[in-house]
Design a protein around this motif. Structure first.
Motif, PDB file in Angstrom:
ATOM      1  N   THR A 312      51.578  42.892  29.361  1.00 61.40           N
ATOM      2  CA  THR A 312      50.667  41.742  29.333  1.00 61.40           C
ATOM      3  C   THR A 312      50.272  41.350  30.748  1.00 61.40           C
ATOM      4  OG1 THR A 312      51.736  40.925  27.325  1.00 61.40           O
ATOM      5  CG2 THR A 312      50.387  39.358  28.553  1.00 61.40           C
ATOM      6  N   GLY A 313      51.253  41.344  31.636  1.00 60.71           N
ATOM      7  CA  GLY A 313      50.972  41.007  33.029  1.00 60.71           C
ATOM      8  C   GLY A 313      50.066  42.015  33.703  1.00 60.71           C
ATOM      9  N   VAL A 314      50.213  43.304  33.327  1.00 64.93           N
ATOM     10  CA  VAL A 314      49.363  44.349  33.886  1.00 64.93           C
ATOM     11  C   VAL A 314      47.905  44.081  33.526  1.00 64.93           C
ATOM     12  CG1 VAL A 314      48.749  46.780  33.732  1.00 64.93           C
ATOM     13  CG2 VAL A 314      51.137  46.123  33.956  1.00 64.93           C
ATOM     14  N   ILE A 315      47.657  43.768  32.260  1.00 66.55           N
ATOM     15  CA  ILE A 315      46.284  43.526  31.808  1.00 66.55           C
ATOM     16  C   ILE A 315      45.694  42.335  32.558  1.00 66.55           C
ATOM     17  CG2 ILE A 315      44.876  42.821  29.835  1.00 66.55           C
ATOM     18  CD1 ILE A 315      46.789  44.475  28.074  1.00 66.55           C
ATOM     19  N   ALA A 316      46.486  41.260  32.703  1.00 61.66           N
ATOM     20  CA  ALA A 316      46.013  40.096  33.459  1.00 61.66           C
ATOM     21  C   ALA A 316      45.820  40.455  34.929  1.00 61.66           C
ATOM     22  CB  ALA A 316      47.013  38.940  33.322  1.00 61.66           C
ATOM     23  N   GLY A 317      46.762  41.234  35.462  1.00 63.43           N
ATOM     24  CA  GLY A 317      46.697  41.591  36.881  1.00 63.43           C
ATOM     25  C   GLY A 317      45.486  42.422  37.223  1.00 63.43           C
ATOM     26  N   LEU A 318      45.202  43.421  36.404  1.00 62.40           N
ATOM     27  CA  LEU A 318      44.048  44.269  36.678  1.00 62.40           C
ATOM     28  C   LEU A 318      42.743  43.514  36.478  1.00 62.40           C
ATOM     29  CD1 LEU A 318      45.145  47.690  35.118  1.00 62.40           C
ATOM     30  CD2 LEU A 318      45.440  46.840  37.446  1.00 62.40           C
ATOM     31  N   THR A 319      42.749  42.536  35.591  1.00 66.53           N
ATOM     32  CA  THR A 319      41.543  41.729  35.380  1.00 66.53           C
ATOM     33  C   THR A 319      41.203  40.934  36.639  1.00 66.53           C
ATOM     34  OG1 THR A 319      42.058  41.505  33.013  1.00 66.53           O
ATOM     35  CG2 THR A 319      40.464  39.959  33.928  1.00 66.53           C
ATOM     36  N   THR A 320      42.206  40.345  37.282  1.00 68.82           N
ATOM     37  CA  THR A 320      41.933  39.571  38.494  1.00 68.82           C
ATOM     38  C   THR A 320      41.471  40.471  39.631  1.00 68.82           C
ATOM     39  OG1 THR A 320      44.230  39.691  39.300  1.00 68.82           O
ATOM     40  CG2 THR A 320      43.675  37.837  37.875  1.00 68.82           C
ATOM     41  N   VAL A 321      42.014  41.695  39.711  1.00 68.75           N
ATOM     42  CA  VAL A 321      41.565  42.631  40.744  1.00 68.75           C
ATOM     43  C   VAL A 321      40.079  42.915  40.578  1.00 68.75           C
ATOM     44  CG1 VAL A 321      41.788  44.973  41.650  1.00 68.75           C
ATOM     45  CG2 VAL A 321      43.834  43.691  41.017  1.00 68.75           C
ATOM     46  N   MET A 322      39.674  43.227  39.350  1.00 66.79           N
ATOM     47  CA  MET A 322      38.259  43.502  39.088  1.00 66.79           C
ATOM     48  C   MET A 322      37.387  42.292  39.400  1.00 66.79           C
ATOM     49  SD  MET A 322      38.221  45.770  35.592  1.00 66.79           S
ATOM     50  CE  MET A 322      39.351  44.731  34.668  1.00 66.79           C
ATOM     51  N   LEU A 323      37.852  41.110  39.007  1.00 59.62           N
ATOM     52  CA  LEU A 323      37.068  39.894  39.207  1.00 59.62           C
ATOM     53  C   LEU A 323      36.810  39.641  40.689  1.00 59.62           C
ATOM     54  CD1 LEU A 323      35.803  37.283  38.039  1.00 59.62           C
ATOM     55  CD2 LEU A 323      38.063  36.222  38.242  1.00 59.62           C
ATOM     56  N   VAL A 324      37.841  39.723  41.502  1.00 55.17           N
ATOM     57  CA  VAL A 324      37.707  39.404  42.924  1.00 55.17           C
ATOM     58  C   VAL A 324      36.873  40.467  43.652  1.00 55.17           C
ATOM     59  CG1 VAL A 324      38.942  38.975  45.078  1.00 55.17           C
ATOM     60  CG2 VAL A 324      39.858  38.093  42.931  1.00 55.17           C
ATOM     61  N   LEU A 325      37.108  41.737  43.348  1.00 51.37           N
ATOM     62  CA  LEU A 325      36.341  42.792  44.017  1.00 51.37           C
ATOM     63  C   LEU A 325      34.875  42.768  43.583  1.00 51.37           C
ATOM     64  CD1 LEU A 325      38.887  45.760  43.914  1.00 51.37           C
ATOM     65  CD2 LEU A 325      38.358  44.256  45.828  1.00 51.37           C
ATOM     66  N   TYR A 326      34.623  42.496  42.317  1.00 47.78           N
ATOM     67  CA  TYR A 326      33.255  42.359  41.811  1.00 47.78           C
ATOM     68  C   TYR A 326      32.560  41.197  42.528  1.00 47.78           C
ATOM     69  CZ  TYR A 326      29.681  41.921  38.032  1.00 47.78           C
ATOM     70  OH  TYR A 326      28.530  41.842  37.300  1.00 47.78           O
ATOM     71  N   TYR A 327      33.277  40.094  42.673  1.00 47.89           N
ATOM     72  CA  TYR A 327      32.756  38.931  43.402  1.00 47.89           C
ATOM     73  C   TYR A 327      32.403  39.315  44.843  1.00 47.89           C
ATOM     74  CZ  TYR A 327      33.083  34.695  46.255  1.00 47.89           C
ATOM     75  OH  TYR A 327      32.854  33.713  47.187  1.00 47.89           O
ATOM     76  N   GLY A 328      33.320  40.008  45.521  1.00 49.53           N
ATOM     77  CA  GLY A 328      33.080  40.403  46.910  1.00 49.53           C
ATOM     78  C   GLY A 328      31.878  41.316  47.056  1.00 49.53           C
ATOM     79  N   LEU A 329      31.713  42.243  46.107  1.00 50.77           N
ATOM     80  CA  LEU A 329      30.572  43.163  46.137  1.00 50.77           C
ATOM     81  C   LEU A 329      29.249  42.406  46.081  1.00 50.77           C
ATOM     82  CD1 LEU A 329      29.277  46.003  45.883  1.00 50.77           C
ATOM     83  CD2 LEU A 329      29.631  45.819  43.411  1.00 50.77           C
ATOM     84  N   THR A 330      29.149  41.436  45.178  1.00 55.15           N
ATOM     85  CA  THR A 330      27.890  40.694  45.033  1.00 55.15           C
ATOM     86  C   THR A 330      27.570  39.886  46.283  1.00 55.15           C
ATOM     87  OG1 THR A 330      28.961  38.757  44.001  1.00 55.15           O
ATOM     88  CG2 THR A 330      28.209  40.514  42.536  1.00 55.15           C
ATOM     89  N   ARG A 331      28.584  39.360  46.953  1.00 58.21           N
ATOM     90  CA  ARG A 331      28.336  38.550  48.152  1.00 58.21           C
ATOM     91  C   ARG A 331      27.923  39.409  49.335  1.00 58.21           C
ATOM     92  NH1 ARG A 331      28.755  35.735  43.727  1.00 58.21           N
ATOM     93  NH2 ARG A 331      29.201  33.516  44.054  1.00 58.21           N
ATOM     94  N   ILE A 332      28.412  40.634  49.418  1.00 61.40           N
ATOM     95  CA  ILE A 332      27.988  41.524  50.505  1.00 61.40           C
ATOM     96  C   ILE A 332      26.529  41.930  50.315  1.00 61.40           C
ATOM     97  CG2 ILE A 332      28.336  43.797  51.543  1.00 61.40           C
ATOM     98  CD1 ILE A 332      31.339  43.445  50.893  1.00 61.40           C
ATOM     99  N   ILE A 333      26.157  42.286  49.097  1.00 62.98           N
ATOM    100  CA  ILE A 333      24.755  42.629  48.821  1.00 62.98           C
ATOM    101  C   ILE A 333      23.856  41.430  49.100  1.00 62.98           C
ATOM    102  CG2 ILE A 333      23.113  43.285  47.013  1.00 62.98           C
ATOM    103  CD1 ILE A 333      25.346  44.883  45.698  1.00 62.98           C
ATOM    104  N   TYR A 334      24.304  40.244  48.695  1.00 54.56           N
ATOM    105  CA  TYR A 334      23.547  39.013  48.942  1.00 54.56           C
ATOM    106  C   TYR A 334      23.326  38.816  50.441  1.00 54.56           C
ATOM    107  CZ  TYR A 334      22.805  33.964  49.458  1.00 54.56           C
ATOM    108  OH  TYR A 334      22.323  32.726  49.821  1.00 54.56           O
ATOM    109  N   ALA A 335      24.378  39.010  51.249  1.00 55.79           N
ATOM    110  CA  ALA A 335      24.278  38.813  52.697  1.00 55.79           C
ATOM    111  C   ALA A 335      23.333  39.837  53.325  1.00 55.79           C
ATOM    112  CB  ALA A 335      25.665  38.908  53.338  1.00 55.79           C
ATOM    113  N   MET A 336      23.422  41.092  52.914  1.00 53.54           N
ATOM    114  CA  MET A 336      22.549  42.127  53.470  1.00 53.54           C
ATOM    115  C   MET A 336      21.094  41.889  53.070  1.00 53.54           C
ATOM    116  SD  MET A 336      24.918  45.557  52.939  1.00 53.54           S
ATOM    117  CE  MET A 336      23.810  46.627  53.868  1.00 53.54           C
TER     118      MET A 336
END
Length: 468
Positions: A312-336
């Motif tokens: 259960t923790g793995v599923i939650a853990g991997l979800t947060t990894v995807m969320l934060v990295l997805y967030y970071g990707l959109t902000r880099i494209i926005y800045a460029m």
């Protein structure tokens, strides 16, 4: 042209508003970092690195990779506090080295973040299907495997990306609250593992401690040893730099960014060392070459209830990894895009949600297609080489700006500069050297494509070129 590509971006300390909402606290930023760091590394790579590359000495692999990241984190913290901006290493490179270096590192980060999210989505899908199988609701192979693997689509991998897309569109504060909740869940499961494992350690499992030595290259080109293990488990630390993409949404970036960066990295390094030490202590390291080594170890010990909780923790853990990295990707494209290096289409902010909805939707659709139809395999190694390259440039940027702009206000200063930034450059560069040659080849191809984009479009549409 030769001078144009080296034009640098002026550093402004005015709190210019670009439509993004300043709503993230220091603890939100720290939890973003923990959310990005604790995931695939602790739940998957720990066992694989121990079984195939380092043995019980995987603890040393984590320490080495952690030190490399720590030196980089100090440089990140100095530049985040002094320069700001939501483009992470891209923005810092723009101020320190000029436009061409900024574009290259930004292009590099796009690959890093996008492939990371897709790779983690594949792992998330596997854990979810295992959980459903245990409950008697297994999904057919056609809906859990890419066409190359005999299926039609990896539907859970594609679906979770689209769900996260909806969450990010709602706003960064909603995303941060969801991330904080899932971080607490996965930290609780890790705490359970530590408590159970601590009373079941067999010191004999730590012998031999370093069965693969420090480093060696096998006849098939693969690498083993503690240093090769460090290059692999470095993936476990990918993501802490995503904290620096949130600068323009932080309430007090000069104070909160260094706390979020260094705090999350220090905490996660301690957790990694504890878990890897206990994991290799409770079962022989040769037994850990499985997709879920932490849960597998508890099953071998007979603690099936704890194994289920870990899943259960793995599923939650991997979800947060995807969320934060997805967030970071959109902000880099926005800045460029805002700087004119990519189309202005991507720098539009939705007035209601105060988020770059266009970028979020585009990234979500593309990544979901990659995760659903392409088995990533060795492509994930591109994540490591791209991140390490970014870290080297950030450390160099901290040194260069100390020389070129010595009077720049620095609310946070890297201690023992330039020693620590130099150590960051050397350690990250060394880890790059331990990666396979095919990874370098793919990396170069991606950068060549980026240079074509820059000289065809970006150099002519840059805001600096237009004097804006």
């Amino acid at each position: 042209m030769s001078l144009q590509i080296f034009r640098t971006k002026h550093i402004s300390h005015e709190q210019a508003e670009h439509g993004l909402k300043r709503c993230l606290s220091a603890w939100d930023l720290a939890f973003l970092g923990i959310g990005a760091i604790i995931g695939t590394g602790i739940f998957v790579l720990t066992g694989i690195a121990a079984a195939t590359q380092a043995g019980p000495a995987v603890i040393l692999s984590f320490v080495i990779a952690g030190f490399a990241c720590a030196f980089a984190a100090l440089s990140y913290a100095e530049l985040a506090a002094a320069i700001g901006g939501c483009g992470s290493a891209y923005g810092y490179s723009y101020a320190a080295f000029g436009e061409i270096a900024a574009f290259i590192i930004g292009w590099d980060l796009l690959l890093e973040y996008a492939i990371s999210v897709a790779a983690v989505a594949n792992g998330w899908s596997g854990y979810l299907n295992n959980a459903l199988t245990n409950m008697g609701f297994a999904l057919p192979d056609a809906l859990t495997k890419a066409p190359q693997l005999g299926g039609f689509i990896n539907l859970p991998a594609a679906g979770i990306i689209l769900l996260l897309m909806g969450l990010l569109i709602m706003g960064v504060k909603h995303s941060a609250k969801a991330n904080n909740a899932m971080v607490i869940v996965k930290l609780a499961t890790i705490f359970i593992f530590i408590c159970v494992a601590a009373f079941n350690v067999n010191p004999d499992n730590w012998q031999p401690f370093m069965p693969f030595g420090w480093f060696q290259t096998l006849p098939d080109g693969k690498t083993t040893g503690v240093l090769a293990g460090a290059s692999l488990v470095f993936f476990a630390y990918v993501g802490f730099d995503a904290v620096s993409t949130a600068t323009e949404e932080a309430q007090n970036p000069q104070r909160d960014l260094p706390f979020g960066l260094i705090g999350s990295l220090a905490f996660c390094t301690v957790v990694y060392i504890l878990v890897s030490g206990l994991l290799t202590g409770v079962v022989p390291y040769k037994e850990l070459n499985v997709s879920s080594p932490v849960a597998h170890a508890l099953t071998l010990l007979g603690f099936n209830w704890a194994s289920a909780l870990i899943s259960t923790g793995v599923i939650a853990g991997l979800t947060t990894v995807m969320l934060v990295l997805y967030y970071g990707l959109t902000r880099i494209i926005y800045a460029m895009s805002r700087d004119g290096l990519l189309s202005p289409f991507f720098s539009q902010v939705n007035a209601k949600t105060q988020t770059p909805v266009r970028v979020i939707v585009l990234c979500g659709v593309v990544i979901s297609l990659i995760a659903g139809f392409i088995p990533l395999g060795e492509l994930a190694e591109l994540v490591n080489i791209g991140t390490l390259a970014a870290f080297v440039l950030v450390c160099l940027g901290a040194i260069v700006l100390r020389v070129t702009q010595p009077d720049l206000p620095r609310p946070f200063r890297t201690p023992f500069s330039p020693l620590f930034p130099l150590m960051g450059m050397l350690s990250c560069g060394a880890l790059m050297a331990f990666l396979p040659m095919i990874t370098w080849l793919r990396f170069v191809v991606w950068l060549v494509i980026g240079l074509i984009v820059y000289f065809v479009y970006s150099i002519h549409h840059s805001k600096l070129a237009k004097g804006a």
